[in-house]
Write a protein that holds these residues in place. Structure first.
Motif, PDB file in Angstrom:
ATOM      1  N   GLU A 117     -25.154  77.321 -11.545  1.00  0.00           N
ATOM      2  CA  GLU A 117     -25.721  77.563 -12.879  1.00  0.00           C
ATOM      3  C   GLU A 117     -27.198  77.941 -12.786  1.00  0.00           C
ATOM      4  OE1 GLU A 117     -26.528  75.162 -17.066  1.00  0.00           O
ATOM      5  OE2 GLU A 117     -25.082  74.341 -15.639  1.00  0.00           O
ATOM      6  N   PHE A 118     -27.965  77.211 -11.975  1.00  0.00           N
ATOM      7  CA  PHE A 118     -29.389  77.501 -11.820  1.00  0.00           C
ATOM      8  C   PHE A 118     -29.583  78.847 -11.115  1.00  0.00           C
ATOM      9  CE2 PHE A 118     -33.634  76.603  -9.764  1.00  0.00           C
ATOM     10  CZ  PHE A 118     -34.364  76.744 -10.939  1.00  0.00           C
ATOM     11  N   ARG A 119     -28.775  79.114 -10.106  1.00  0.00           N
ATOM     12  CA  ARG A 119     -28.832  80.403  -9.406  1.00  0.00           C
ATOM     13  C   ARG A 119     -28.591  81.539 -10.389  1.00  0.00           C
ATOM     14  NH1 ARG A 119     -25.901  84.221  -6.817  1.00  0.00           N
ATOM     15  NH2 ARG A 119     -26.686  84.947  -4.810  1.00  0.00           N
ATOM     16  N   GLN A 120     -27.606  81.385 -11.271  1.00  0.00           N
ATOM     17  CA  GLN A 120     -27.309  82.431 -12.257  1.00  0.00           C
ATOM     18  C   GLN A 120     -28.458  82.590 -13.251  1.00  0.00           C
ATOM     19  OE1 GLN A 120     -24.459  84.413 -11.953  1.00  0.00           O
ATOM     20  NE2 GLN A 120     -25.712  85.670 -13.332  1.00  0.00           N
ATOM     21  N   TRP A 121     -29.110  81.486 -13.615  1.00  0.00           N
ATOM     22  CA  TRP A 121     -30.257  81.544 -14.530  1.00  0.00           C
ATOM     23  C   TRP A 121     -31.371  82.380 -13.902  1.00  0.00           C
ATOM     24  CZ3 TRP A 121     -35.319  80.141 -15.683  1.00  0.00           C
ATOM     25  CH2 TRP A 121     -35.628  80.049 -17.048  1.00  0.00           C
ATOM     26  N   ILE A 122     -31.595  82.200 -12.596  1.00  0.00           N
ATOM     27  CA  ILE A 122     -32.595  82.999 -11.881  1.00  0.00           C
ATOM     28  C   ILE A 122     -32.175  84.472 -11.880  1.00  0.00           C
ATOM     29  CG2 ILE A 122     -33.652  83.424  -9.616  1.00  0.00           C
ATOM     30  CD1 ILE A 122     -33.434  80.360  -9.129  1.00  0.00           C
ATOM     31  N   ILE A 123     -30.918  84.737 -11.580  1.00  0.00           N
ATOM     32  CA  ILE A 123     -30.415  86.116 -11.548  1.00  0.00           C
ATOM     33  C   ILE A 123     -30.591  86.790 -12.908  1.00  0.00           C
ATOM     34  CG2 ILE A 123     -28.295  87.502 -11.362  1.00  0.00           C
ATOM     35  CD1 ILE A 123     -27.425  85.489  -9.133  1.00  0.00           C
ATOM     36  N   ASP A 124     -30.345  86.052 -13.986  1.00  0.00           N
ATOM     37  CA  ASP A 124     -30.410  86.613 -15.341  1.00  0.00           C
ATOM     38  C   ASP A 124     -31.810  86.606 -15.943  1.00  0.00           C
ATOM     39  OD1 ASP A 124     -27.673  87.038 -15.230  1.00  0.00           O
ATOM     40  OD2 ASP A 124     -27.189  85.159 -16.272  1.00  0.00           O
ATOM     41  N   PHE A 125     -32.778  86.023 -15.252  1.00  0.00           N
ATOM     42  CA  PHE A 125     -34.120  85.855 -15.818  1.00  0.00           C
ATOM     43  C   PHE A 125     -34.728  87.177 -16.282  1.00  0.00           C
ATOM     44  CE2 PHE A 125     -38.720  85.409 -15.681  1.00  0.00           C
ATOM     45  CZ  PHE A 125     -38.913  84.221 -16.380  1.00  0.00           C
ATOM     46  N   SER A 126     -34.640  88.217 -15.465  1.00  0.00           N
ATOM     47  CA  SER A 126     -35.281  89.486 -15.826  1.00  0.00           C
ATOM     48  C   SER A 126     -34.622  90.114 -17.058  1.00  0.00           C
ATOM     49  CB  SER A 126     -35.264  90.462 -14.653  1.00  0.00           C
ATOM     50  OG  SER A 126     -33.944  90.811 -14.319  1.00  0.00           O
ATOM     51  N   LYS A 127     -33.367  89.853 -17.273  1.00  0.00           N
ATOM     52  CA  LYS A 127     -32.650  90.401 -18.429  1.00  0.00           C
ATOM     53  C   LYS A 127     -32.788  89.493 -19.657  1.00  0.00           C
ATOM     54  CE  LYS A 127     -28.188  89.943 -17.994  1.00  0.00           C
ATOM     55  NZ  LYS A 127     -27.485  88.986 -18.811  1.00  0.00           N
ATOM     56  N   ASP A 128     -32.696  88.182 -19.443  1.00  0.00           N
ATOM     57  CA  ASP A 128     -32.652  87.242 -20.561  1.00  0.00           C
ATOM     58  C   ASP A 128     -34.014  86.715 -21.002  1.00  0.00           C
ATOM     59  OD1 ASP A 128     -29.918  87.504 -20.429  1.00  0.00           O
ATOM     60  OD2 ASP A 128     -29.567  85.571 -19.452  1.00  0.00           O
ATOM     61  N   GLN A 129     -34.966  86.647 -20.096  1.00  0.00           N
ATOM     62  CA  GLN A 129     -36.256  86.023 -20.406  1.00  0.00           C
ATOM     63  C   GLN A 129     -37.432  87.012 -20.448  1.00  0.00           C
ATOM     64  OE1 GLN A 129     -36.425  82.578 -20.986  1.00  0.00           O
ATOM     65  NE2 GLN A 129     -34.207  82.621 -20.809  1.00  0.00           N
ATOM     66  N   LEU A 130     -37.495  87.892 -19.470  1.00  0.00           N
ATOM     67  CA  LEU A 130     -38.678  88.756 -19.345  1.00  0.00           C
ATOM     68  C   LEU A 130     -38.960  89.642 -20.560  1.00  0.00           C
ATOM     69  CD1 LEU A 130     -38.941  89.924 -15.633  1.00  0.00           C
ATOM     70  CD2 LEU A 130     -40.556  88.529 -16.936  1.00  0.00           C
ATOM     71  N   PRO A 131     -37.958  90.243 -21.188  1.00  0.00           N
ATOM     72  CA  PRO A 131     -38.297  91.070 -22.352  1.00  0.00           C
ATOM     73  C   PRO A 131     -39.038  90.285 -23.442  1.00  0.00           C
ATOM     74  CG  PRO A 131     -36.070  91.553 -21.618  1.00  0.00           C
ATOM     75  CD  PRO A 131     -36.538  90.350 -20.837  1.00  0.00           C
ATOM     76  N   MET A 132     -38.593  89.072 -23.730  1.00  0.00           N
ATOM     77  CA  MET A 132     -39.254  88.237 -24.727  1.00  0.00           C
ATOM     78  C   MET A 132     -40.652  87.826 -24.249  1.00  0.00           C
ATOM     79  SD  MET A 132     -40.172  84.845 -25.549  1.00  0.00           S
ATOM     80  CE  MET A 132     -39.345  84.063 -24.203  1.00  0.00           C
ATOM     81  N   ILE A 133     -40.789  87.516 -22.972  1.00  0.00           N
ATOM     82  CA  ILE A 133     -42.099  87.141 -22.437  1.00  0.00           C
ATOM     83  C   ILE A 133     -43.074  88.302 -22.585  1.00  0.00           C
ATOM     84  CG2 ILE A 133     -43.355  86.604 -20.309  1.00  0.00           C
ATOM     85  CD1 ILE A 133     -40.893  84.900 -19.479  1.00  0.00           C
ATOM     86  N   TYR A 134     -42.665  89.488 -22.187  1.00  0.00           N
ATOM     87  CA  TYR A 134     -43.551  90.653 -22.313  1.00  0.00           C
ATOM     88  C   TYR A 134     -43.872  90.951 -23.777  1.00  0.00           C
ATOM     89  CZ  TYR A 134     -43.835  92.004 -17.422  1.00  0.00           C
ATOM     90  OH  TYR A 134     -44.123  92.034 -16.078  1.00  0.00           O
ATOM     91  N   HIS A 135     -42.916  90.775 -24.664  1.00  0.00           N
ATOM     92  CA  HIS A 135     -43.160  90.974 -26.094  1.00  0.00           C
ATOM     93  C   HIS A 135     -44.237  90.005 -26.593  1.00  0.00           C
ATOM     94  CE1 HIS A 135     -42.380  91.740 -30.343  1.00  0.00           C
ATOM     95  NE2 HIS A 135     -42.307  90.433 -30.504  1.00  0.00           N
ATOM     96  N   LEU A 136     -44.113  88.742 -26.229  1.00  0.00           N
ATOM     97  CA  LEU A 136     -45.109  87.753 -26.654  1.00  0.00           C
ATOM     98  C   LEU A 136     -46.476  88.013 -26.019  1.00  0.00           C
ATOM     99  CD1 LEU A 136     -43.026  84.451 -26.700  1.00  0.00           C
ATOM    100  CD2 LEU A 136     -44.025  85.640 -28.674  1.00  0.00           C
ATOM    101  N   LEU A 137     -46.487  88.427 -24.758  1.00  0.00           N
ATOM    102  CA  LEU A 137     -47.767  88.736 -24.119  1.00  0.00           C
ATOM    103  C   LEU A 137     -48.462  89.884 -24.850  1.00  0.00           C
ATOM    104  CD1 LEU A 137     -46.976  88.421 -20.305  1.00  0.00           C
ATOM    105  CD2 LEU A 137     -48.163  86.788 -21.784  1.00  0.00           C
TER     106      LEU A 137
END
Length: 163
Positions: A117-137
């Motif tokens: 589960e944690f490995r998959q979270w890392i794999i999905d980070f660029s798709k699931d987390q980064l867009p929102m992070i860049y938007h907030l930045l």
């Protein structure tokens, strides 16, 4: 540079970078994982987490290490400096694997495996987390210094040149 966020994918080396900042700047360092997680691998309540976080954000100086998307905007509003470690997936997976079995000051237990589960979270980070992070930045770029590092080499060059 008195209120600093260090964010990025698990395994990127956020905690290591945050410790180097602490060493060079003398600011108190807070790990969100140490606030959220209990040693028995359970979590505190969201309300309790938010109270701890608000207490930290109210202080004059801090380094906060961790993503925790739900509270990222609140932390960005309070920060004057943000470091995003946006490293390639293979670097993050290798970093997460390397720390298995190691006692760390940023986690209240020793990880014994890189579970699926944690490995998959890392794999999905660029798709699931980064867009929102860049938007907030982008949303909070005014009045803040924002550093985005794409490799450990960039991060190390910054540390050498800044300190």
């Amino acid at each position: 540079m008195k209120k600093i966020l260090v964010i990025g994918c698990p395994g990127a080396g956020k905690s290591t970078f945050a410790r180097k900042l602490r060493q060079n700047l003398g600011l108190p360092l807070y790990y969100l994982d140490m606030i959220w997680h209990k040693p028995d691998k359970t979590n505190i309540s969201r309300d309790e987490f938010d109270r701890h976080l608000q207490e930290i954000l109210g202080r004059d100086e801090w380094i906060i290490d961790g993503n925790y998307r739900r509270t990222l905007e609140m932390r960005l509003q309070a920060a004057d400096t943000v470091f995003l470690l946006d490293y390639p997936l293979d670097v993050c997976l290798a970093g997460a694997k390397e720390r298995i079995g190691t006692k760390r000051e940023d986690m209240p237990w020793v990880e014994t495996e890189l579970d699926d589960e944690f490995r998959q979270w890392i794999i999905d980070f660029s798709k699931d987390q980064l867009p929102m992070i860049y938007h907030l930045l982008k949303q909070y770029e005014n009045g803040r210094e924002i550093f985005v590092f794409k490799s450990r080499e960039e991060t190390n060059r910054f540390l050498v040149s800044f300190f």
